[in-house]
Scaffold this motif. Structure first.
Motif, PDB file in Angstrom:
ATOM      1  N   SER A   1      10.216   0.169  -6.873  1.00 24.82           N
ATOM      2  CA  SER A   1       9.914  -1.358  -6.998  1.00 24.82           C
ATOM      3  C   SER A   1       8.572  -1.718  -6.439  1.00 24.82           C
ATOM      4  N   PRO A   2       7.873  -2.722  -7.045  1.00 25.07           N
ATOM      5  CA  PRO A   2       6.521  -3.171  -6.309  1.00 25.07           C
ATOM      6  C   PRO A   2       6.755  -3.092  -4.769  1.00 25.07           C
ATOM      7  N   PHE A   3       7.997  -3.660  -4.280  1.00 18.91           N
ATOM      8  CA  PHE A   3       8.120  -3.806  -2.808  1.00 18.91           C
ATOM      9  C   PHE A   3       8.194  -2.180  -2.274  1.00 18.91           C
ATOM     10  N   GLN A   4       8.761  -1.305  -2.843  1.00 13.29           N
ATOM     11  CA  GLN A   4       8.719   0.092  -2.430  1.00 13.29           C
ATOM     12  C   GLN A   4       7.358   0.604  -2.548  1.00 13.29           C
ATOM     13  N   ARG A   5       6.753   0.265  -3.690  1.00 11.57           N
ATOM     14  CA  ARG A   5       5.264   0.946  -3.745  1.00 11.57           C
ATOM     15  C   ARG A   5       4.422   0.387  -2.203  1.00 11.57           C
ATOM     16  N   GLY A   6       4.517  -0.549  -2.138  1.00 11.79           N
ATOM     17  CA  GLY A   6       3.926  -1.359  -0.752  1.00 11.79           C
ATOM     18  C   GLY A   6       4.092  -0.622   0.211  1.00 11.79           C
ATOM     19  N   ILE A   7       5.569  -0.248   0.739  1.00 12.89           N
ATOM     20  CA  ILE A   7       5.929   0.428   1.943  1.00 12.89           C
ATOM     21  C   ILE A   7       5.336   1.724   1.652  1.00 12.89           C
TER      22      ILE A   7
ATOM     23  N   GLY B   1     -18.080   7.248 -13.485  1.00 13.17           N
ATOM     24  CA  GLY B   1     -16.783   7.546 -13.759  1.00 13.17           C
ATOM     25  C   GLY B   1     -15.939   6.620 -12.784  1.00 13.17           C
ATOM     26  N   VAL B   2     -16.014   6.516 -11.594  1.00  9.15           N
ATOM     27  CA  VAL B   2     -15.143   5.878 -10.747  1.00  9.15           C
ATOM     28  C   VAL B   2     -15.153   4.502 -11.211  1.00  9.15           C
ATOM     29  N   LEU B   3     -16.176   3.727 -11.855  1.00  7.63           N
ATOM     30  CA  LEU B   3     -16.448   2.453 -12.491  1.00  7.63           C
ATOM     31  C   LEU B   3     -15.293   2.315 -13.712  1.00  7.63           C
ATOM     32  N   ALA B   4     -15.411   3.455 -14.369  1.00  7.94           N
ATOM     33  CA  ALA B   4     -14.551   3.595 -15.733  1.00  7.94           C
ATOM     34  C   ALA B   4     -12.997   3.486 -15.167  1.00  7.94           C
ATOM     35  N   ILE B   5     -12.557   4.152 -14.229  1.00  4.23           N
ATOM     36  CA  ILE B   5     -11.483   4.109 -13.542  1.00  4.23           C
ATOM     37  C   ILE B   5     -10.954   3.016 -12.958  1.00  4.23           C
ATOM     38  N   TRP B   6     -11.852   2.162 -12.427  1.00  2.00           N
ATOM     39  CA  TRP B   6     -11.368   0.816 -11.808  1.00  2.00           C
ATOM     40  C   TRP B   6     -11.163   0.104 -12.975  1.00  2.00           C
ATOM     41  N   GLU B   7     -12.107  -0.215 -13.815  1.00  4.44           N
ATOM     42  CA  GLU B   7     -12.025  -1.056 -15.091  1.00  4.44           C
ATOM     43  C   GLU B   7     -10.567  -0.771 -15.879  1.00  4.44           C
ATOM     44  N   GLU B   8     -10.090   0.572 -15.853  1.00  5.68           N
ATOM     45  CA  GLU B   8      -9.203   0.727 -16.679  1.00  5.68           C
ATOM     46  C   GLU B   8      -7.948   0.427 -15.796  1.00  5.68           C
ATOM     47  N   VAL B   9      -7.821   0.791 -14.620  1.00  2.00           N
ATOM     48  CA  VAL B   9      -6.631   0.595 -13.653  1.00  2.00           C
ATOM     49  C   VAL B   9      -6.467  -1.167 -13.589  1.00  2.00           C
TER      50      VAL B   9
ATOM     51  N   ASP C   1     -10.535  -7.911  -3.234  1.00  2.16           N
ATOM     52  CA  ASP C   1     -11.234  -8.953  -3.696  1.00  2.16           C
ATOM     53  C   ASP C   1     -10.845  -9.278  -5.279  1.00  2.16           C
ATOM     54  N   LEU C   2     -10.831  -8.159  -5.960  1.00  2.00           N
ATOM     55  CA  LEU C   2     -10.483  -7.999  -7.423  1.00  2.00           C
ATOM     56  C   LEU C   2      -9.083  -7.919  -7.653  1.00  2.00           C
ATOM     57  N   GLY C   3      -8.395  -8.102  -6.702  1.00  2.51           N
ATOM     58  CA  GLY C   3      -6.800  -8.186  -6.671  1.00  2.51           C
ATOM     59  C   GLY C   3      -6.219  -6.811  -6.715  1.00  2.51           C
ATOM     60  N   GLY C   4      -6.832  -5.859  -6.069  1.00  2.00           N
ATOM     61  CA  GLY C   4      -6.207  -4.315  -5.824  1.00  2.00           C
ATOM     62  C   GLY C   4      -5.013  -4.721  -4.919  1.00  2.00           C
ATOM     63  N   HIS C   5      -4.001  -3.813  -4.993  1.00  2.44           N
ATOM     64  CA  HIS C   5      -2.825  -3.728  -4.474  1.00  2.44           C
ATOM     65  C   HIS C   5      -2.274  -2.262  -4.257  1.00  2.44           C
ATOM     66  N   SER C   6      -1.038  -2.261  -3.894  1.00  5.41           N
ATOM     67  CA  SER C   6      -0.650  -0.859  -3.674  1.00  5.41           C
ATOM     68  C   SER C   6      -0.507  -0.022  -4.934  1.00  5.41           C
ATOM     69  N   LEU C   7      -0.157  -0.712  -6.074  1.00  6.02           N
ATOM     70  CA  LEU C   7      -0.167   0.328  -7.424  1.00  6.02           C
ATOM     71  C   LEU C   7      -1.344   0.669  -7.754  1.00  6.02           C
ATOM     72  N   THR C   8      -2.312  -0.172  -7.701  1.00  4.01           N
ATOM     73  CA  THR C   8      -3.637   0.008  -8.126  1.00  4.01           C
ATOM     74  C   THR C   8      -4.168   1.359  -7.137  1.00  4.01           C
ATOM     75  N   ILE C   9      -4.021   1.387  -5.799  1.00  6.63           N
ATOM     76  CA  ILE C   9      -4.350   2.493  -5.220  1.00  6.63           C
ATOM     77  C   ILE C   9      -3.727   3.588  -5.461  1.00  6.63           C
ATOM     78  N   ILE C  10      -2.543   3.519  -5.878  1.00 10.79           N
ATOM     79  CA  ILE C  10      -1.927   4.921  -6.385  1.00 10.79           C
ATOM     80  C   ILE C  10      -2.368   5.499  -7.652  1.00 10.79           C
ATOM     81  N   GLN C  11      -2.657   4.520  -8.610  1.00 14.26           N
ATOM     82  CA  GLN C  11      -3.330   4.732  -9.920  1.00 14.26           C
ATOM     83  C   GLN C  11      -4.592   5.334  -9.875  1.00 14.26           C
ATOM     84  N   ILE C  12      -5.434   4.524  -8.839  1.00 18.05           N
ATOM     85  CA  ILE C  12      -6.960   4.863  -8.990  1.00 18.05           C
ATOM     86  C   ILE C  12      -7.087   6.211  -8.124  1.00 18.05           C
ATOM     87  N   THR C  13      -6.241   6.501  -7.229  1.00 18.64           N
ATOM     88  CA  THR C  13      -6.195   8.082  -6.711  1.00 18.64           C
ATOM     89  C   THR C  13      -5.895   9.009  -7.444  1.00 18.64           C
ATOM     90  N   ALA C  14      -4.770   8.782  -8.313  1.00 21.94           N
ATOM     91  CA  ALA C  14      -4.235   9.771  -9.370  1.00 21.94           C
ATOM     92  C   ALA C  14      -5.531  10.040 -10.403  1.00 21.94           C
TER      93      ALA C  14
END
Length: 1021
Positions: free
Chosen positions: A10-16, A954-962, A976-989
């Motif tokens: 869940s979003p709450f579990q992702r945050g933890i 490449g990093v810019l493209a990943i950010w825009e996709e995620v 500031d762009l609204g990033g959160h736990s899920l976006t960190i997981i997705q950008i890292t992957a």
């Protein structure tokens, strides 16, 4: 039958999960439950644990990141571990439970639950269940205990049954957790976005900055009995709110009384559906309940509680929305807000374990602090149990104990009289109130109340007439000569028509005649008004006219505008005494001097200081310093700056010698240090800026006593000075309180700088906006009372009435001065200076004291002087600008170096956006920082197109996709762009797949832009 696991977290579990991956969580997500048995069948309990974990597979699951998604997979089921604790003493037991509660639970390896049975003496035993918050919440504790009781009863009858033959009603399969509806997220953003932007940090005792980062924790616990609980419930009903809302309102009211303006309190809210009522899992979302807007301390508590209720219930429709999805710029954190509140109503009757008497403790502390302060309330039939959890690293145990006492006092008063206004509800206990109003103000001392400075100097002259009194260049005056010159000049003044009650303006050079003229004015029955010849003629003309001075005394020709404003001018060089003029007695209760200070509106105002106030200050400092005939004081400060009165007059009333420094000496460090050595100066006073100038000339003479006044003393300068001087006194006092109202001896190797306690016959109060004493450690406006308080402002009755008010803490007739300065009491009874009330600025909702940033800049070894100002306020985009002067003999610090240095001790919001290098800071004639003269920062050129290399592109493209956005720039901030736990997981992957680089999650705090992240990727490829 058992559940099936949902495929995605869940979003709450992702945050933890993301927050815990950042490290340093200290077990903050561990949720312990303790069951104490008088007797227990360990084998049956082991079978019960197996049955319960089979029914609730979330207790056995793990979380794994796959392709940018966080999925839940089956893991190893927890089993009961039995430990012999029969030899444990009470202290060992507490330590054991604490260590067990903090022992790691690995989200990726599992298991996420731990069951340990500690066998005690005889048949007694304790079961400690510790479950990770990622699969557990407060309601789950009740479910776990109830299911264990049911399974234990069944297990007593035989071996464990298969899951589909368990004694439980088959549960419904919980739905897979889904991200919330986009429209609901949008509406949540509309509600919370403006509130979060306007939110301020809480003000807590002795705490410079609140934190949301987890840390090792401690807790204070207390409880009310059943009668107390019933009284709270009755009061809540009278207010039209629930017990939860009543207790939350009391916490909000306390934060308001502490000085918090718009402090949010985060609260865990249940998102369980009726079908999930009997399930174990994470079914809570933490959301902020903001302080009611526009409600002041004059509001009744009942009305305030209803406003808190409306604010809380207005957020209930948005329970399914993770706060990070609704509000941008929110970094992953263990605690949503620095202050949080949890409330749970315990079950009326605990489940029964057959053959045993069991006591269930659902409030076992996990030894971690999730934020600055968390108040937990458990509502039971026996009363209300409270636990105040905090981080000792940021909030001392004594301060936490006081917070608990303040909350209790306010809650009890609100319960008794909910119709009372907030500002009438007591916060301080009797002991603390006594300390801050009376105990630390017990400064009464005897002094020559019926004497004037002139009387004291005459006494010294009678005792040692041939002792040296004044040195100025080649000129020398003994005490006999000083008094004779005083009487001669007094006769001249009387001949010019000066009499009792007059004001005589002085436009003088720094000659041996200067102290004689001051004393002569007193001998003529008048008060002196210093004019600095270096000030603009227009200002001097205004002061002359505004003061109603009867005469201007000058030893050099003033500017024409000044002469024109004076009713008469007496030029000392041509003045002659009229024979036979009788001396006028100088009344001790009369006026000694008038000193003009800058007004906040730009109009200078004249402060009237009486003889008694001046004598009290001088005798108090003479005693404090042990100043006597063998001491030599340097007169370095301009006569128009009130601290000059100490260095000129104190040596003369104690039989010492005054050495008057020549004009411009304050800026001539080598010349002044040379003068100090030649004349054998023992006492030297200067502003912090003046001391920095003196230190630039090299080592100071050994054994020198230094006094710092006029401005706040930064800690780095205090350390440097204390290492160079035999003794260092830090003095504080506005002109309206006669030079110094408080002082402190700076110890060797100081860890902090305080302004000490009040001087003799002076009282200091730290009060809130309603004039009520504030607790220890809470900043408020400093009020000064006692014999040093000025008579008022000359010719300004309205302003006098506004700033000089009745002292309610003494008998009738007492007066106190509202300083406009922020201060706080330390637990040791000393005062900390927190700057001017009107110097505080607000940047992105954060209340900031510029002096704190300046002190942090000065802690950089390559910075010799620093200032901070705000620019862009007119354009609606206020930003901090740092000004720095490089330390001599080294490389000037870079902007990046300064930012890194500040970020070690300050929140990012307090780090200046720009830095400006200066050769020297602009100073006023009194040697203080002249903020208005700081140059405007250069405009930064608009950023041109950035040449993006392959990695950055490449990093810019990943950010825009995620993020689902286009046009992201290399310097845009993820949060500031609204990033959160899920976006960190997705950008890292995606970075792992594209570049073969594994990134730690904590990099996203230090490298939160595509350009910074690309630099890390390039380095690790």
């Amino acid at each position: 039958m058992p559940h099936s696991l949902p495929p995605h977290a869940s979003p709450f579990q992702r945050g933890i999960w993301v927050t815990e991956r950042l490290g340093g969580h200290h077990g903050v997500f561990h949720m312990p439950v303790l069951l104490s048995f008088d007797r227990v069948d360990a084998d049956a309990l082991a079978r019960a644990v197996s049955t319960v974990t089979a029914r609730h597979p979330v207790l056995s699951q793990v979380f794994v990141e796959r392709g940018g998604s966080l999925v839940a997979e089956p893991g190893t089921a927890p089993v009961l571990d039995v430990v012999d604790a029969s030899e444990d003493c009470a202290q060992s037991r507490e330590k054991r439970l604490a260590e067990d509660a903090a022992r790691p639970l690995d989200l990726q390896a599992g298991p996420l639950a731990r069951f340990t049975l500690y066998r005690g003496r005889g048949e007694a035993a304790e079961l400690l269940a510790v479950v990770h918050h990622a699969v557990f919440d407060g309601e789950s504790k009740d479910v776990l205990v109830a299911d264990l009781a049911t399974a234990y009863e069944q297990a007593l009858g035989g071996p464990a049954q298969a899951a589909d033959q368990s004694p439980f009603t088959p549960p419904s399969t919980p739905p897979a957790p889904l991200d919330p509806d986009p429209d609901l997220v949008r509406r949540a953003a509309d509600r919370y976005g403006p509130r979060w932007a306007a939110a301020t940090e809480p003000v807590l005792p002795g705490l410079p900055h609140a934190v949301t980062a987890p840390a090792s924790g401690a807790c204070e616990t207390w409880r009310t009995d059943a009668r107390g609980r019933a009284a709270v419930a009755e009061a809540a009903e009278r207010c039209g709110v629930t017990v939860f809302e009543f207790l939350l309102a009391a916490l909000h009211a306390l934060l308001l009384r502490y000085g918090g303006e718009a402090v949010p309190v985060s609260v865990p809210l249940s998102v369980r559906t009726p079908e999930q009522a009997g399930e174990i899992g994470l079914f809570v979302n933490e959301l902020p309940v903001h302080a009611p807007a526009g409600v002041g301390t004059g509001t009744s508590f009942a009305e305030y509680a209803r406003a808190v209720r409306a604010e809380a219930r207005g957020g209930y429709p948005f329970r399914p929305v993770p706060f990070g999805a609704a509000v941008g710029g929110l970094t992953p954190r263990a605690g949503l807000a620095p202050v949080s509140f949890g409330y749970r109503r315990a079950r009326a009757v605990d489940p029964v374990f057959p053959g045993s008497t069991v006591r269930v403790d659902r409030t076992v502390f996990n030894g971690a602090a999730r934020n600055t302060l968390h108040l937990q309330a458990v509502d039971t039939a026996d009363g209300l149990a409270f636990s105040l959890q905090y981080a000792p690293a940021v909030l001392s145990p004594d301060a936490a104990d006081r917070v608990a006492g303040h909350y209790t006092a306010l809650l009890e008063a609100a319960t008794a009289t909910p119709e009372a206004p907030l500002n009438a509800l007591p916060v301080l206990g009797a002991e603390e109130r006594y300390l801050v109003t009376d105990g630390w103000n017990a400064t009464a001392r005897s002094y020559p109340r019926e004497r004037t400075v002139l009387d004291l100097v005459r006494e010294r002259a009678a005792e040692t007439p041939d002792a040296p009194a004044v040195s100025a260049g080649a000129a020398r005056l003994t005490y006999r000569a000083l008094v004779a010159r005083t009487e001669e000049l007094a006769a001249v003044l009387r001949g010019a028509g000066v009499g009792r009650g007059d004001v005589v303006a002085l436009h003088l050079e720094r000659s041996a005649d200067l102290p004689a003229v001051l004393l002569a004015v007193h001998a003529a029955g008048a008060a002196y008004l210093p004019l600095d010849p270096g000030h603009p003629a227009e200002r001097l003309a205004f002061v002359l006219a505004d003061s109603g001075a009867a005469l201007l005394v000058a030893d050099r020709e003033p500017a024409p505008d000044v002469v024109a404003a004076a009713p008469a001018v007496l030029r000392l060089g041509s003045a002659r005494a009229e024979p036979g003029s009788a001396p006028a007695p100088t009344p001790p209760g009369g006026l000694a001097y008038v000193l003009y200070t800058s007004g906040s509106t730009g109009r200078p105002k004249g402060v009237e200081i009486g003889h008694r106030a001046l004598v009290n200050l001088l005798t108090s400092f003479a005693e404090r310093l042990g100043s006597g005939p063998g001491d030599v004081w340097l007169g370095l400060t301009s006569l128009s700056f009130d601290i000059s009165g100490l260095e000129i007059l104190l040596p003369l009333v104690t039989g010492g010698r005054l050495v008057l420094a020549p004009e411009g000496a304050a800026l001539d460090a080598p010349g002044t240090v040379g003068l100090v050595r030649r004349e054998g100066v023992t006492h030297l006073q200067a502003t912090p800026a003046g001391w920095r100038v003196l230190l630039s000339a090299g080592p100071l003479p050994a054994g020198l006593t230094g006094i710092v006044g006029g401005e706040a003393l930064p800690l780095p300068l205090a350390r440097e000075l204390r290492g160079s001087l035999g003794r260092l006194i830090n003095g504080y006092g506005p002109t309206e309180a006669t030079i110094y109202a408080t002082c402190a001896d700076v110890p060797a190797g100081p860890e902090a700088v305080v302004i000490g306690g009040p001087v003799a016959n002076t009282r200091a109060y730290v009060l809130d906006a309603d004039g009520r004493p504030l607790p220890i450690g809470i900043p408020g406006e400093l009020h000064l009372a006692g014999d040093g308080v000025a008579d008022g402002y000359r010719g300004r009755p309205e302003l006098t009435a506004e700033r000089f008010v009745e002292d309610p803490f003494v008998g009738t007739g007492g007066r106190m001065y509202r300083t406009g300065d922020l201060a706080a009491w330390t637990p040791d009874g000393e005062l900390e200076f927190h700057g001017r009330i009107d110097d505080q600025v607000k940047i992105r909702g954060h209340r900031i004291e510029l002096g704190e940033i300046e002190a942090a800049l000065l802690d950089h070894p390559a910075v010799a002087a620093a200032a901070v100002a705000v620019c862009g306020q007119a354009e609606g985009d206020p930003a901090l600008v740092g000004y720095r002067v490089a330390a001599p003999g080294g490389e000037p610090p870079s902007d990046a170096d300064l930012r890194d240095h500040l970020l070690r001790t300050l929140p990012a919001v307090m780090v200046p956006r720009q830095f400006v290098a200066l050769d020297r800071l602009p100073l006023t004639a009194s040697g203080k920082l002249d903020r208005r003269a700081l140059p405007a920062p250069p405009r930064t050129a608009a950023a041109g197109p950035v040449e993006a290399d392959e990695v950055t592109a490449g990093v810019l493209a990943i950010w825009e996709e995620v993020l689902g956005a286009s046009g992201i720039g290399p310097e845009d901030d993820l949060f500031d762009l609204g990033g959160h736990s899920l976006t960190i997981i997705q950008i890292t992957a995606r970075i792992r797949a594209a570049f073969g680089v594994e990134l730690d999650f904590d990099l996203f705090f230090d490298a939160s832009t595509p350009a910074a992240l690309a630099a890390v990727v390039r380095e690790r490829r």
